[in-house]
Design an enzyme around this catalytic site. Structure first.
Site, short mmCIF file in Angstrom:
data_model
loop_
_atom_site.label_atom_id
_atom_site.label_comp_id
_atom_site.label_asym_id
_atom_site.label_seq_id
_atom_site.Cartn_x
_atom_site.Cartn_y
_atom_site.Cartn_z
CE LYS A 35 32.46 40.83 9.39
NZ LYS A 35 31.52 40.76 8.25
NE ARG A 130 26.11 41.44 3.00
CZ ARG A 130 26.58 40.86 4.09
NH1 ARG A 130 25.97 41.03 5.26
NH2 ARG A 130 27.65 40.10 4.06
CE1 TYR A 255 16.43 57.90 34.33
CE2 TYR A 255 17.86 56.14 33.55
CZ TYR A 255 17.69 57.43 34.03
OH TYR A 255 18.78 58.24 34.21
CG MET A 303 24.97 55.79 29.34
SD MET A 303 25.28 57.56 29.20
CE MET A 303 23.82 58.09 28.27
#
Length: 358
Positions: A35, A130, A255, A303
């Site tokens: 998956k 779940r 940053y 990023m």
């Protein structure tokens, strides 16, 4: 132009890890969990490499169709089952096995008129809370499902373990006892064990085991000594150095001026960031390998770039840094980022080129 970062996928390591599963659970059949794009490794290529697997497990019918179209002929189980009658019909036509875990699915199945009946696994909630039917309804639900015209042969049964990655936690034994008491008289085959249970809880091995993270060479345990087998990392994530500059004491990096140089430093910029799947929350001093040596991360992850300290490393622009892989465990990087290896592997972006190595 595609990103310069590369994920090297070592298919020989994938096969090695599969053999480790067989060694750890020699009396069980293997349902390989592929998956989430095979945990970021590439769904089709991984499924083709694991041609020896007895079955595959995916999350959605769409994933199952993708590998069915790629030539995979083994049983494919959709772990979340189907969402509506249209998906049920597609699963039927493409020979996809379905997990039943909710009353809504059962109601759709009871009224469906299928040309080709589907194979189903009944999932019971033994304590994960779940997905899964209430465990105390196991016998009643089993009898209800086995008589449906839309269901092929006897249903199989499964559950999922909440704490198997903690080899000392008694909750796993509690779940196993709960499951066994409720399902002792039910026919059909059974599956319980995930990667951690395959390695640490042999009493959970039944007809089928469902290895996931261990196939990709990552220990499911925080203490790798508990692995009890030798796993080889399948993904090596690399990206080039695109800038190297000398900074002075007091200069800031990134940053928010997130790092202040305590001394004169040589700093390299690596062309990878959170847009590619590198964790944004990786802390300063998270290790990165440059030419085989550890270069600590400096300041915030951007990023598409990170900065690393290469003051004591011979390197030049164009050299490839290793973010994780054969020489640097993805578990270690995940620790520094306050997350888990599963998230890092699955997050590797679609623009990252995957090079497959046999």
């Amino acid at each position: 132009m595609r990103r310069a970062a590369r994920a090297i996928i070592h298919l020989d390591h994938l096969h090695h890890n599969y053999l480790q599963v067989k060694q750890a659970a020699p009396h069980s059949r293997v349902m390989a969990v592929v998956k989430a794009n095979a945990y970021g490794h590439g769904l089709v290529n991984v499924a083709r490499t694991l041609a020896e697997a007895d079955a595959f497990a995916v999350t959605t019918v769409a994933e199952a169709v993708q590998i069915r179209d790629a030539g995979v002929d083994q049983p494919i189980l959709c772990l979340q089952g189907f969402y509506d009658e249209a998906e049920l019909r597609e699963a039927s036509e493409r020979r996809v096995c379905l997990t039943l875990h909710h009353e809504d699915q059962l109601r759709i199945l009871e009224t469906a008129r299928l040309n080709i009946p589907v194979s189903v696994w009944l999932k019971f909630d033994s304590g994960m809370h779940r997905l899964g039917f209430p465990i105390d309804q196991a016998s009643t639900l089993y009898q209800r499902v086995r008589t449906l015209p839309a269901v092929r042969s006897l249903p199989d049964i499964m559950t999922h373990l909440a704490c198997a990655d903690d080899a000392e936690n008694p909750y796993t034994d509690k779940q196993l006892q709960c499951f066994d008491r409720a399902t002792a008289d039910l026919p059909g085959e059974c599956s319980i064990a995930n990667s951690a249970a395959i390695l640490a809880w042999p009493n959970s091995h039944r007809h089928w085991v469902r290895p996931g993270i261990m196939l990709y060479g990552v220990s499911p345990f925080s203490d790798t000594a508990n692995s009890r087998c030798t796993l080889k990392p399948v993904m090596t994530l690399r990206a080039p150095l695109i800038s190297i500059k000398n900074l002075n004491e007091g200069d800031t990096i990134g940053y928010g001026c997130g790092y202040v140089c305590a001394k004169a430093m040589r700093v390299a910029v690596v062309a990878i960031g959170y847009g590619d799947g590198y964790p944004r929350h990786a802390r300063t001093h998270t290790p990165v390998l440059v030419n085989g040596r550890r270069a600590p991360l400096l300041g915030r992850v951007s990023m598409d770039m990170i900065s690393v300290d290469v003051s004591d490393i011979e390197c030049r622009t164009g050299d490839m840094a290793e973010l994780w892989g054969e020489a640097l465990s993805v578990n270690e990087v995940a620790y520094h980022a306050g997350t888990i290896s599963y998230e890092l592997l699955c997050a590797v972006g679609g623009d990252i080129v995957r090079n497959y190595s046999a």
